[in-house]
Design an enzyme around this catalytic site. Sequence first.
Site, PDB file in Angstrom:
ATOM      1  CB  CYS A 264      -7.713  -2.701 -23.124  1.00  0.00           C
ATOM      2  SG  CYS A 264      -7.211  -2.562 -21.393  1.00  0.00           S
TER       3      CYS A 264
ATOM      4  CE  LYS B 213      -8.342  -6.654 -24.468  1.00  0.00           C
ATOM      5  NZ  LYS B 213      -8.571  -6.124 -23.119  1.00  0.00           N
TER       6      LYS B 213
ATOM      7  CD  GLU C  38     -11.701  -1.753 -22.904  1.00  0.00           C
ATOM      8  OE1 GLU C  38     -11.677  -2.968 -22.619  1.00  0.00           O
ATOM      9  OE2 GLU C  38     -10.862  -0.927 -22.489  1.00  0.00           O
TER      10      GLU C  38
END
Length: 558
Positions: free
Chosen positions: A420, A370, A308
């Site tokens: 994440c 995301k 990330e």
Amino acid sequence: MIGLQANALIAALAGLAHAASMGSPWDGQPVGWLQLLAMGCLVWQLDGRLSRQPSTDSTPSTLSAPLTKTTPSSAKSAGWLGWVFTTAWLCGTFWWLYVSMHTYGGLNSVLTVLAIVALAGLLALYYAVACAVYVRWVPASPVWAAVLFAALWTMAEMCRGTWFTGFGWGAAAYAHLDGLAVLAPFIGAYGVGAVAAFVACFVALNLRNWVQAKADLKSGLVSDLGHRVGWFAPALVVLAVAVLFLDGVRSWARPSFSQAGNTLSVALLQGNIKQNEKFQPSTGIADALAWYGAQISSAQSALVVAPETALPLLPHQLPEGYWQALLAQFAKGAVGSKALLVGIPLGSYRDGYTNSVVGLQNGQNYQYDKHHLVPFGEFIPPLFKWFTNLMNIPLGDFNRGAVGQASFELQGQRLAPNICYEDLFGEELGARFANPLHAPTIFVNVSNIGWFGNTVAIDQHLSISRLRAMEFERPFIRATNTGATVVIDHTGRVTHTLPRHTRGVLLADVQGRTGQADNGYGLTPFAHWVSRFGLWPYWLIALGVVLLAAVFKRHAPR
């Protein structure tokens, strides 16, 4: 009877034990028996809020128990004990927020502690309500009482995991990766948590009934223990054996899947960029661009994965020629045959920004944005701008990606990125299985847990990925900044790993999974129903149990 204050202290200690069961302080591994013990201790405390009188039923029964009487005050005290237990549990679970907020964010230490306790206390309200309702409507039968407790506990878990964006970190199921989680491909994490709640409650209630029966026998209120303990001992033995040997039956309880495509060689990059330097141009940014650029260029694996925000700048902000050179490496007809998945922010001031993964192969570009953003990290909730201004953390309001985005296809594999803590939300990953013909064969998680230092957060996040692998019977590969960079097979077993807080490249061969299962589509039963109905089956079953308990309690003889 022990005073409420003493009970609250016991509940707090049990809550801390519950937190330790998610990732033990000594090795970071989940401890299933400790979770059951901690939850059983809570049930014992809740049961102590009830007024009891001996049962006059002389018919031997495995389910008989003392008659119970509840009052509004007993329900209120039960809610208080549930709140204390859960607040201690959650503080003990995500205490590492202190590192991000104070160490890296610069927030005053006292304010940081208060913020963590406030977050835990607010989330604990769900469980306080569940415990109060349980004591108010608990049936006399230990079996049905355990069913009610499991239903209420599951509803509280789902409220915490979904409402107000959801933060289900440290749910009960993550303590049972080597035991009850064998059921995950069928009933998912919330179902595993419900089974754990049932077992803990059933055992605790029967133990308490046995203790109470001995006291009643000693005082002359009953003449024997037969009708009070019934088949408790055999039932306890059966439960203990089942829990101990669940992992041993995993091979035949798990759905049978076949391999998908060819084995895929992967290179997972772990840059170990210091978090306090990550966004500093002359240190962290320069270091990241140089190291990741060199590793991507020299890698020989079919797939290279960088974490990330491995490239922490927008493409047009990168040094001149850097992005163009990266694109050229994966242009159509370029020398070698490899692909790249790399974390990078995308967007513009006009259109907004996204936390994204870019995929490059053979001149084709892929983008995953995301969906499940972090409150206070990737978006600022209304009325909380003042709070984020107290911290020195690069925050922003990102745009959300869609649920169920397309996979990145490579050499017969369908790679499903998530960023994440998105792997915390199994129902959202499950949306990708709505069309079985395009279902993922491998999950790819890219993370930066560097915000939380070298803490148990790394172990807890690894457990989350392992349980997702078990739910969907798909391998999980993880590329992170500081750890855990690992390969997890389709059974939830870690097969390859890098040492944490080191810089390195993890090389492995990964075999995706698909094929014909009982439902004909290569999906686990959980993937099959959660992709169609989401969490509604859980809600309907749990609500049905609670409503039945309320009706029967209302019409029970007084």
